[in-house]
Motif scaffolding. Sequence first.
Motif, PDB file in Angstrom:
ATOM      1  N   SER A  96       0.832  -1.210   0.000  1.00 38.66           N
ATOM      2  CA  SER A  96       0.000   0.000   0.000  1.00 38.66           C
ATOM      3  C   SER A  96       0.863   1.256   0.000  1.00 38.66           C
ATOM      4  CB  SER A  96      -0.922   0.006   1.224  1.00 38.66           C
ATOM      5  OG  SER A  96      -1.809  -1.090   1.197  1.00 38.66           O
ATOM      6  N   GLU A  97       1.947   1.228   0.779  1.00 38.71           N
ATOM      7  CA  GLU A  97       2.852   2.374   0.820  1.00 38.71           C
ATOM      8  C   GLU A  97       3.525   2.582  -0.532  1.00 38.71           C
ATOM      9  OE1 GLU A  97       5.440   1.404   4.027  1.00 38.71           O
ATOM     10  OE2 GLU A  97       4.111   2.224   5.580  1.00 38.71           O
ATOM     11  N   GLU A  98       3.888   1.470  -1.179  1.00 38.25           N
ATOM     12  CA  GLU A  98       4.509   1.579  -2.503  1.00 38.25           C
ATOM     13  C   GLU A  98       3.504   2.134  -3.512  1.00 38.25           C
ATOM     14  OE1 GLU A  98       6.751  -1.246  -5.849  1.00 38.25           O
ATOM     15  OE2 GLU A  98       6.043  -2.102  -3.960  1.00 38.25           O
ATOM     16  N   LYS A  99       2.253   1.636  -3.426  1.00 40.91           N
ATOM     17  CA  LYS A  99       1.219   2.126  -4.329  1.00 40.91           C
ATOM     18  C   LYS A  99       0.953   3.608  -4.093  1.00 40.91           C
ATOM     19  CE  LYS A  99      -3.534   1.256  -5.812  1.00 40.91           C
ATOM     20  NZ  LYS A  99      -4.757   0.437  -5.575  1.00 40.91           N
ATOM     21  N   LEU A 100       0.933   4.018  -2.810  1.00 39.99           N
ATOM     22  CA  LEU A 100       0.714   5.422  -2.481  1.00 39.99           C
ATOM     23  C   LEU A 100       1.833   6.283  -3.048  1.00 39.99           C
ATOM     24  CD1 LEU A 100      -0.792   7.667  -1.001  1.00 39.99           C
ATOM     25  CD2 LEU A 100       0.471   7.073   1.066  1.00 39.99           C
ATOM     26  N   GLN A 101       3.074   5.792  -2.936  1.00 40.08           N
ATOM     27  CA  GLN A 101       4.203   6.537  -3.465  1.00 40.08           C
ATOM     28  C   GLN A 101       4.085   6.672  -4.976  1.00 40.08           C
ATOM     29  OE1 GLN A 101       6.530   8.188  -1.866  1.00 40.08           O
ATOM     30  NE2 GLN A 101       7.453   8.856  -3.782  1.00 40.08           N
ATOM     31  N   GLN A 102       3.660   5.583  -5.635  1.00 35.89           N
ATOM     32  CA  GLN A 102       3.474   5.635  -7.086  1.00 35.89           C
ATOM     33  C   GLN A 102       2.376   6.613  -7.463  1.00 35.89           C
ATOM     34  OE1 GLN A 102       2.710   1.534  -8.117  1.00 35.89           O
ATOM     35  NE2 GLN A 102       4.872   0.976  -8.114  1.00 35.89           N
ATOM     36  N   GLU A 103       1.308   6.628  -6.656  1.00 33.27           N
ATOM     37  CA  GLU A 103       0.218   7.560  -6.932  1.00 33.27           C
ATOM     38  C   GLU A 103       0.652   9.007  -6.726  1.00 33.27           C
ATOM     39  OE1 GLU A 103      -2.934   6.249  -4.445  1.00 33.27           O
ATOM     40  OE2 GLU A 103      -3.563   4.632  -5.792  1.00 33.27           O
ATOM     41  N   LEU A 104       1.490   9.234  -5.724  1.00 34.76           N
ATOM     42  CA  LEU A 104       2.014  10.586  -5.506  1.00 34.76           C
ATOM     43  C   LEU A 104       2.885  11.017  -6.682  1.00 34.76           C
ATOM     44  CD1 LEU A 104       2.950  10.402  -1.704  1.00 34.76           C
ATOM     45  CD2 LEU A 104       1.058  11.683  -2.731  1.00 34.76           C
ATOM     46  N   GLU A 105       3.713  10.085  -7.168  1.00 36.75           N
ATOM     47  CA  GLU A 105       4.553  10.391  -8.322  1.00 36.75           C
ATOM     48  C   GLU A 105       3.699  10.640  -9.560  1.00 36.75           C
ATOM     49  OE1 GLU A 105       7.207   7.104  -8.625  1.00 36.75           O
ATOM     50  OE2 GLU A 105       8.366   7.635  -6.836  1.00 36.75           O
ATOM     51  N   THR A 106       2.624   9.840  -9.693  1.00 35.32           N
ATOM     52  CA  THR A 106       1.718  10.029 -10.818  1.00 35.32           C
ATOM     53  C   THR A 106       1.032  11.385 -10.734  1.00 35.32           C
ATOM     54  OG1 THR A 106       1.307   7.649 -10.993  1.00 35.32           O
ATOM     55  CG2 THR A 106      -0.330   9.105 -11.987  1.00 35.32           C
ATOM     56  N   ALA A 107       0.677  11.786  -9.506  1.00 34.76           N
ATOM     57  CA  ALA A 107       0.030  13.088  -9.321  1.00 34.76           C
ATOM     58  C   ALA A 107       0.947  14.225  -9.755  1.00 34.76           C
ATOM     59  CB  ALA A 107      -0.383  13.261  -7.856  1.00 34.76           C
ATOM     60  N   VAL A 108       2.229  14.097  -9.417  1.00 36.17           N
ATOM     61  CA  VAL A 108       3.199  15.120  -9.828  1.00 36.17           C
ATOM     62  C   VAL A 108       3.306  15.159 -11.348  1.00 36.17           C
ATOM     63  CG1 VAL A 108       5.627  15.786  -9.756  1.00 36.17           C
ATOM     64  CG2 VAL A 108       4.505  14.981  -7.676  1.00 36.17           C
ATOM     65  N   LEU A 109       3.405  13.970 -11.954  1.00 36.65           N
ATOM     66  CA  LEU A 109       3.488  13.905 -13.417  1.00 36.65           C
ATOM     67  C   LEU A 109       2.223  14.463 -14.059  1.00 36.65           C
ATOM     68  CD1 LEU A 109       5.105  10.374 -13.908  1.00 36.65           C
ATOM     69  CD2 LEU A 109       6.198  12.587 -14.244  1.00 36.65           C
ATOM     70  N   ARG A 110       1.071  14.177 -13.421  1.00 34.05           N
ATOM     71  CA  ARG A 110      -0.191  14.682 -13.946  1.00 34.05           C
ATOM     72  C   ARG A 110      -0.197  16.196 -13.964  1.00 34.05           C
ATOM     73  NH1 ARG A 110      -4.310  13.115 -10.066  1.00 34.05           N
ATOM     74  NH2 ARG A 110      -3.787  15.068  -9.044  1.00 34.05           N
ATOM     75  N   GLU A 111       0.233  16.791 -12.838  1.00 34.07           N
ATOM     76  CA  GLU A 111       0.258  18.246 -12.764  1.00 34.07           C
ATOM     77  C   GLU A 111       1.218  18.844 -13.786  1.00 34.07           C
ATOM     78  OE1 GLU A 111      -1.845  19.939 -11.051  1.00 34.07           O
ATOM     79  OE2 GLU A 111      -2.706  18.116 -10.216  1.00 34.07           O
ATOM     80  N   GLN A 112       2.367  18.175 -13.974  1.00 36.91           N
ATOM     81  CA  GLN A 112       3.322  18.647 -14.979  1.00 36.91           C
ATOM     82  C   GLN A 112       2.727  18.528 -16.378  1.00 36.91           C
ATOM     83  OE1 GLN A 112       6.735  16.191 -14.165  1.00 36.91           O
ATOM     84  NE2 GLN A 112       7.489  17.528 -12.541  1.00 36.91           N
TER      85      GLN A 112
END
Length: 398
Positions: free
Chosen positions: A163-179
């Motif tokens: 879950s922590e790994e998935k959350l980290q991936q989602e956070l990274e995806t969120a950053v990429l999304r904003e970019q």
Amino acid sequence: MQNSQNNILNDIEAIGKIPAVAHILEIVCNITGMGFSAVARVTSDKWIACEVKDSINFGLVTGGELKLETTICNEIRQHQNPVIIDDVATDLHFSHHQTPKMYGFRSYISMPIILKNGDFFGTLCAIDPSPAKVNTPSTISTFRMFADLIAFHLDAVEQLAASEEKLQQELETAVLREQFIAILGHDLRNPLNAISSSAQLLDRLNHEDRSHRLVNIIRDSSYRINGLIENMLDFASGRLGGGISISLNQDENLEKILIQVVDEMQAVWPDRNIKLNFDFQSPVIADGKRVAQLFSNLLGNALNYSPPESTIEVTAFSNAKEFNLFVANEGKKIPDAAMERLFQPFSRGEVEPNQKGLGLGLYIASEIANAHGGELSVSSTDDKTCFTLIIPTNDSSK
């Protein structure tokens, strides 16, 4: 070899994250009277102590390793059954076994730890240099319960890590999304606006027919690129964010908004005939900009997929119950297979070479209709295709 070592270290760390293990080992020693207990990780080539309770100076600490072939746990790994010995000296099977002699114990109990997925993790074990009464139903059931409890916690630790790994991936995806959205919304629009403005300026300065045609090509291309950017922005927000957002306004002047969209389209397709039939009898609570975007997608779609000499028919009316919008065009029938996925992203029907796009327009239009509590549908025959939008006249969708 390095991966195997890392896995062992991860397993030791996982056991260390379970506070109950230390208490379990202490309880094991108390109820059996044995002086050493441990949770061991047992693989096909290693025996590693993950957690230890040692009051007899056995000499093994957390992370300590025994040669696998010298342990009874190696046999347990293979048959996955518990081994219980009250007294090695009187045990028919283990009285001459190498392990008790090598490590100097007379009583022994070891319960396999089986993970939820069926994998063998290791054992919960205890030893003592003196005999002990451990082969009893209560002791065996207690050890089995503790082994199951450790397995449960190991699964929980693994799920938490996932879950922590998935959350980290989602956070990274969120950053990429904003970019990604920033690039579309700013970095691409700036040069596009410059191109569009330059085309307008050229059209004013130069009145030659050839230059005028080139300016129209530039303007047309700029318009289509801007539409692609708008659709991709909404797709990114809708699929990667919280869905397409709307801002409902009281008594939105949809007739004026629709006419403005037609005028903009007519500037891009000056030779096309667009017939309007409007009858607004009741006010409509809606997001005017979103309705304009939806209509622009439908009208652009109709212009792209109809013969140049044909007429696009746009009908809109409102009453006390609902607002209706119809956009009809002549042309080929939409194939049944394409109809099933027409409002899905990146899905388009059969297109001609000059009919380019990402297949997002109808998806975005459908999402805008849904956000208004309405519906966008389509009918298609051999002669005509018609898109129909129906949304409530008031804000009952909220």
